[in-house]
Write a protein that holds these residues in place. Structure first.
Motif, PDB file in Angstrom:
ATOM      1  N   GLU A 106       0.823  -1.214   0.000  1.00  0.00           N
ATOM      2  CA  GLU A 106       0.000   0.000   0.000  1.00  0.00           C
ATOM      3  C   GLU A 106       0.858   1.266   0.000  1.00  0.00           C
ATOM      4  OE1 GLU A 106      -3.294  -0.051   2.803  1.00  0.00           O
ATOM      5  OE2 GLU A 106      -3.009  -2.210   3.045  1.00  0.00           O
ATOM      6  N   LEU A 107       1.865   1.274  -0.872  1.00  0.00           N
ATOM      7  CA  LEU A 107       2.727   2.443  -0.974  1.00  0.00           C
ATOM      8  C   LEU A 107       1.972   3.541  -1.724  1.00  0.00           C
ATOM      9  CD1 LEU A 107       5.412   3.866  -0.547  1.00  0.00           C
ATOM     10  CD2 LEU A 107       6.284   2.740  -2.601  1.00  0.00           C
ATOM     11  N   ARG A 108       1.477   4.520  -0.968  1.00  0.00           N
ATOM     12  CA  ARG A 108       0.683   5.601  -1.537  1.00  0.00           C
ATOM     13  C   ARG A 108       1.572   6.793  -1.861  1.00  0.00           C
ATOM     14  NH1 ARG A 108      -4.501   4.824   0.672  1.00  0.00           N
ATOM     15  NH2 ARG A 108      -4.971   2.598   0.433  1.00  0.00           N
ATOM     16  N   ALA A 109       1.292   7.435  -2.981  1.00  0.00           N
ATOM     17  CA  ALA A 109       2.033   8.630  -3.384  1.00  0.00           C
ATOM     18  C   ALA A 109       1.082   9.561  -4.111  1.00  0.00           C
ATOM     19  CB  ALA A 109       3.212   8.262  -4.261  1.00  0.00           C
ATOM     20  N   GLU A 110       1.288  10.851  -3.944  1.00  0.00           N
ATOM     21  CA  GLU A 110       0.403  11.841  -4.553  1.00  0.00           C
ATOM     22  C   GLU A 110       1.238  12.859  -5.331  1.00  0.00           C
ATOM     23  OE1 GLU A 110      -2.734  11.407  -4.564  1.00  0.00           O
ATOM     24  OE2 GLU A 110      -2.774   9.802  -3.061  1.00  0.00           O
ATOM     25  N   GLY A 111       0.599  13.426  -6.360  1.00  0.00           N
ATOM     26  CA  GLY A 111       1.269  14.446  -7.159  1.00  0.00           C
ATOM     27  C   GLY A 111       1.416  14.020  -8.601  1.00  0.00           C
ATOM     28  N   ASP A 112       2.379  14.626  -9.272  1.00  0.00           N
ATOM     29  CA  ASP A 112       2.634  14.333 -10.682  1.00  0.00           C
ATOM     30  C   ASP A 112       2.869  12.847 -10.894  1.00  0.00           C
ATOM     31  OD1 ASP A 112       4.598  13.985 -13.082  1.00  0.00           O
ATOM     32  OD2 ASP A 112       3.706  15.974 -13.352  1.00  0.00           O
ATOM     33  N   ALA A 113       2.314  12.302 -11.967  1.00  0.00           N
ATOM     34  CA  ALA A 113       2.406  10.862 -12.217  1.00  0.00           C
ATOM     35  C   ALA A 113       3.842  10.383 -12.354  1.00  0.00           C
ATOM     36  CB  ALA A 113       1.621  10.491 -13.476  1.00  0.00           C
ATOM     37  N   CYS A 114       4.751  11.265 -12.758  1.00  0.00           N
ATOM     38  CA  CYS A 114       6.148  10.867 -12.928  1.00  0.00           C
ATOM     39  C   CYS A 114       7.082  11.511 -11.907  1.00  0.00           C
ATOM     40  CB  CYS A 114       6.616  11.194 -14.344  1.00  0.00           C
ATOM     41  SG  CYS A 114       5.804  10.195 -15.613  1.00  0.00           S
ATOM     42  N   ASP A 115       6.512  12.205 -10.912  1.00  0.00           N
ATOM     43  CA  ASP A 115       7.351  12.838  -9.888  1.00  0.00           C
ATOM     44  C   ASP A 115       6.541  13.024  -8.603  1.00  0.00           C
ATOM     45  OD1 ASP A 115       9.632  13.908  -8.779  1.00  0.00           O
ATOM     46  OD2 ASP A 115       9.318  15.915  -9.607  1.00  0.00           O
ATOM     47  N   ALA A 116       5.967  11.933  -8.111  1.00  0.00           N
ATOM     48  CA  ALA A 116       5.066  11.989  -6.962  1.00  0.00           C
ATOM     49  C   ALA A 116       5.829  11.963  -5.643  1.00  0.00           C
ATOM     50  CB  ALA A 116       4.080  10.828  -7.025  1.00  0.00           C
ATOM     51  N   ILE A 117       5.096  12.254  -4.564  1.00  0.00           N
ATOM     52  CA  ILE A 117       5.659  12.240  -3.219  1.00  0.00           C
ATOM     53  C   ILE A 117       4.960  11.140  -2.428  1.00  0.00           C
ATOM     54  CG2 ILE A 117       5.976  13.532  -1.067  1.00  0.00           C
ATOM     55  CD1 ILE A 117       7.584  14.669  -3.324  1.00  0.00           C
ATOM     56  N   PRO A 118       5.705  10.194  -1.829  1.00  0.00           N
ATOM     57  CA  PRO A 118       5.058   9.124  -1.059  1.00  0.00           C
ATOM     58  C   PRO A 118       4.486   9.667   0.246  1.00  0.00           C
ATOM     59  CG  PRO A 118       7.434   8.951  -0.845  1.00  0.00           C
ATOM     60  CD  PRO A 118       7.163  10.041  -1.851  1.00  0.00           C
ATOM     61  N   THR A 119       3.336   9.114   0.639  1.00  0.00           N
ATOM     62  CA  THR A 119       2.668   9.591   1.854  1.00  0.00           C
ATOM     63  C   THR A 119       2.412   8.486   2.871  1.00  0.00           C
ATOM     64  OG1 THR A 119       0.503   9.271   0.789  1.00  0.00           O
ATOM     65  CG2 THR A 119       1.530  11.456   0.591  1.00  0.00           C
ATOM     66  N   PHE A 120       2.410   7.213   2.443  1.00  0.00           N
ATOM     67  CA  PHE A 120       2.047   6.139   3.365  1.00  0.00           C
ATOM     68  C   PHE A 120       2.512   4.809   2.804  1.00  0.00           C
ATOM     69  CE2 PHE A 120      -0.924   2.680   4.410  1.00  0.00           C
ATOM     70  CZ  PHE A 120      -0.855   2.693   5.798  1.00  0.00           C
ATOM     71  N   CYS A 121       2.854   3.888   3.704  1.00  0.00           N
ATOM     72  CA  CYS A 121       3.024   2.480   3.317  1.00  0.00           C
ATOM     73  C   CYS A 121       2.588   1.611   4.490  1.00  0.00           C
ATOM     74  CB  CYS A 121       4.462   2.165   2.901  1.00  0.00           C
ATOM     75  SG  CYS A 121       5.629   2.100   4.256  1.00  0.00           S
ATOM     76  N   ALA A 122       2.056   0.441   4.193  1.00  0.00           N
ATOM     77  CA  ALA A 122       1.629  -0.513   5.217  1.00  0.00           C
ATOM     78  C   ALA A 122       2.809  -1.423   5.552  1.00  0.00           C
ATOM     79  CB  ALA A 122       0.446  -1.331   4.722  1.00  0.00           C
ATOM     80  N   THR A 123       3.167  -1.478   6.814  1.00  0.00           N
ATOM     81  CA  THR A 123       4.342  -2.249   7.210  1.00  0.00           C
ATOM     82  C   THR A 123       4.029  -3.699   7.549  1.00  0.00           C
ATOM     83  OG1 THR A 123       4.068  -1.524   9.506  1.00  0.00           O
ATOM     84  CG2 THR A 123       5.506  -0.201   8.093  1.00  0.00           C
ATOM     85  N   GLN A 124       2.766  -4.020   7.826  1.00  0.00           N
ATOM     86  CA  GLN A 124       2.461  -5.371   8.305  1.00  0.00           C
ATOM     87  C   GLN A 124       2.829  -6.470   7.305  1.00  0.00           C
ATOM     88  OE1 GLN A 124       1.524  -5.727  11.569  1.00  0.00           O
ATOM     89  NE2 GLN A 124       2.170  -7.831  11.125  1.00  0.00           N
ATOM     90  N   PRO A 125       2.565  -6.283   5.997  1.00  0.00           N
ATOM     91  CA  PRO A 125       2.989  -7.338   5.055  1.00  0.00           C
ATOM     92  C   PRO A 125       4.495  -7.587   5.092  1.00  0.00           C
ATOM     93  CG  PRO A 125       1.426  -5.861   4.000  1.00  0.00           C
ATOM     94  CD  PRO A 125       1.795  -5.226   5.308  1.00  0.00           C
TER      95      PRO A 125
END
Length: 582
Positions: A106-125
């Motif tokens: 669940e590595l989430r990133a927002e912004g430009d499709a080719c230069d986004a900024i990550p905001t979250f990842c799920a560590t449990q997996p």
């Protein structure tokens, strides 16, 4: 209670290190190094050198790139490929691994499709896979936005992925580069450039943009997260954080270069199944190793596998001309005399021969003030068994029991029998696969496992057990109908070696046992091994391939690389080493 002895480490491998699939063994050895140190490993991987540009050029053939999400999805396949190939290479070397992509974590990133900024990842997996004893491989550079579309993290985005994952996992983070850390100027251009030992984020951002992605540095600073930049296999690293800037020697205005140590002269005794694997790994690293000679019984037989001028029947010459001896020739004679002479001469020795060690008994103790003998590969193949035990003892916990499947040949044979093969056919298959010797008697009668228990007992309990003190029943006369019957019920027959403490006495036993099909001993297949160490309030299980060329090679090379690191530290005279050393 199942917990790691230490925390997780996130290792990031970029295209400067993994330029092509030919460089994958370098990543394997770096990962294995940290496994031996009892870290769970997360490897964040970039595409191979040039692949991102190649994929972008492929996209540009379609004209105007208005569909940026399609472009991002195409380019992300570069990391998918390198991650999958690293998982396959780890498997070849006997190390369990799994790839978890941006969707799975669940590595989430927002912004430009080719230069986004990550905001979250799920560590449990990641934690679940690490708890199962696997190396976790994460393709860097790509995430998913709120709509579930693939987005890229910009050039060098794998640095950012690695730092984000490590920060979320509360893990150590090491960015692996082709230089030993961050420099104030390019060391390939300026010969007097001095590597930082510690540097603050602002200074790193000013001088290190070509080494670490600026967005990654900014993220680390905002999160107040410290990380390291280092070369694969090196003890040296640049720590980046809220630190006072210092150069490698601690002198903030020093610009003198460190003298690089000469390659270690490594003599090889034997060029069989394991010996050839070890030679190929040594030959890949002329910067670290020089091979002055290879002792074999018939040089002509091996001329297709090694330069003919290195092949000799004179093992004594190989010993004399080398700093480090690797013994993988098999048998007792002349191997025992050769490595005894090497140790007496103060040389380093690595051996994978458990039978030789059992035959020598306590003879090695007399060499403790001269040479160093390392024996990691003699127990468990790719499993870092002795290192795990050594680390556990160092933590102060008293070991109560060690149990496991320690012979890949027997495991392979038992699985083939369970699948319907006759005993002799199963043994022949093991020989053809390179897991069993031409004469497999010592594997099949339990002697091999008993020899490993001897070495484990010395590391875990500080005692010396004679082979005669270890009751053993092998599988050479196993009831094949029983093996199949147990398998049909969902369980498995395994040749299990056990050491346990009872009323202050250490007992040992080797015997075929029925194990539950859903426990680690029942889940492993064919040449895989597993060992469970139980101590006060603590249980740890490790598993991996226990037989064959590459699993034994990675263990031998683990010792060899550690010796090379010691040489680079210019340590004091050699002595008997703990953990994988006798």
């Amino acid at each position: 209670m199942r917990t790691p002895l230490k925390n997780i480490i996130v290792l990031k491998f970029g295209s400067s290190v993994l330029q092509s699939a030919a460089d994958l063994p370098q990543a394997v050895h770096e990962i294995y190094r940290w496994l031996r140190l009892q870290y769970s490993v997360v490897a964040v991987v970039s595409a191979f050198a040039g692949d991102t540009d190649r994929l972008l050029q492929q996209a540009q053939r379609f004209g105007k790139l208005s569909n940026q999400n399609a472009v991002a999805r195409l380019i992300s396949t570069g990391e998918e490929q390198s991650s999958s190939l690293l998982a396959l290479e780890l498997d070849r070397f006997g190390v369990p691994a799994t790839v978890l992509d941006a969707t799975q974590i669940e590595l989430r990133a927002e912004g430009d499709a080719c230069d986004a900024i990550p905001t979250f990842c799920a560590t449990q997996p990641i934690l679940d896979a690490a708890a199962a004893g696997k190396v976790v491989i994460v393709p860097g550079y790509a995430g998913r936005n709120a709509a579930g579309e693939v987005v890229l993290l910009g050039r060098g985005g794998s640095d950012l992925s690695a730092i984000l994952l490590a920060q979320q996992l509360d893990a150590r983070c090491r960015i692996i580069k082709d230089v030993e850390g961050i420099y104030p100027s390019d060391p390939r251009i300026y010969s007097n450039a001095r590597c930082y030992r510690e540097v603050n984020w602002a200074e790193a951002g000013r001088v290190g943009a070509q080494i670490v992605q600026p967005k990654a540095l900014a993220f680390a600073q905002a999160a107040e997260f410290e990380f390291e930049v280092a070369q694969a296999g090196s003890d040296h690293a640049t720590r980046v954080g809220s630190l006072q800037t210092q150069y490698r020697d601690g002198n903030s205005n020093s610009n003198s270069n460190e003298q690089q140590p000469a390659p270690l002269r490594v003599g090889l005794l034997g060029l069989g199944t394991v010996g050839l694997g070890v030679f190929r790994e040594l030959w890949r690293r002329p910067d670290l190793f020089e091979v002055p000679g290879i002792a074999v019984r018939s040089p002509r037989k091996h001329q297709a596998h090694a330069p003919h001028h290195l092949l000799t029947t004179d093992g004594w010459r190989v010993v004399e001309e080398s700093d480090l001896i690797i013994e993988v020739m098999g048998g007792i004679t002349p191997a025992l005399d050769l490595i005894s002479a090497a140790l007496c001469a103060g040389k380093q020795v690595v051996t994978a021969s458990k039978l030789l060690l059992a035959t020598a008994g306590e003879r090695w103790r007399s060499f403790s003030q001269s040479g160093t003998l390392r024996i990691s590969a003699a127990v468990g193949g790719a499993l870092p068994v002795l290192e795990t035990i050594s680390e556990l003892r160092a933590s102060g916990r008293r070991i109560e029991q060690i149990s496991g499947v320690l012979n890949g040949t027997c495991n392979f044979v038992l699985d083939r029998i369970a699948a319907g093969s006759a005993f002799n056919d199963a043994v022949r298959d093991a020989q053809e696969a390179g897991f069993a010797e031409a004469d497999p008697t010592l594997d099949l009668d339990g002697t091999d496992t008993a020899c490993e228990l001897q070495l484990i007992a010395r590391e875990a309990f500080g005692i010396s057990l004679a082979l005669a003190q270890i009751p053993r029943n092998g599988i050479e006369a196993i009831d094949c109908a029983w093996v199949r019957s147990v398998a049909s019920s969902g369980n498995r027959v395994r040749l299990v070696g056990r050491l346990w403490r009872e009323h202050g006495t250490i007992f040992a036993r080797v015997a075929p046992l029925t194990v539950a099909g859903d426990c680690t001993e029942g889940v492993i297949r064919e040449e895989q091994n597993t060992v469970t160490v139980t101590a006060e309030g603590f249980t740890k299980t490790i598993w991996g391939r226990g037989a064959g060329r590459w699993p034994t090679t990675v263990s031998v090379m683990g010792d060899v690389f550690e010796i090379a690191r010691q040489a680079s530290r210019r340590r004091l005279p050699l002595q008997v080493a703990a953990g994988g050393a006798a």
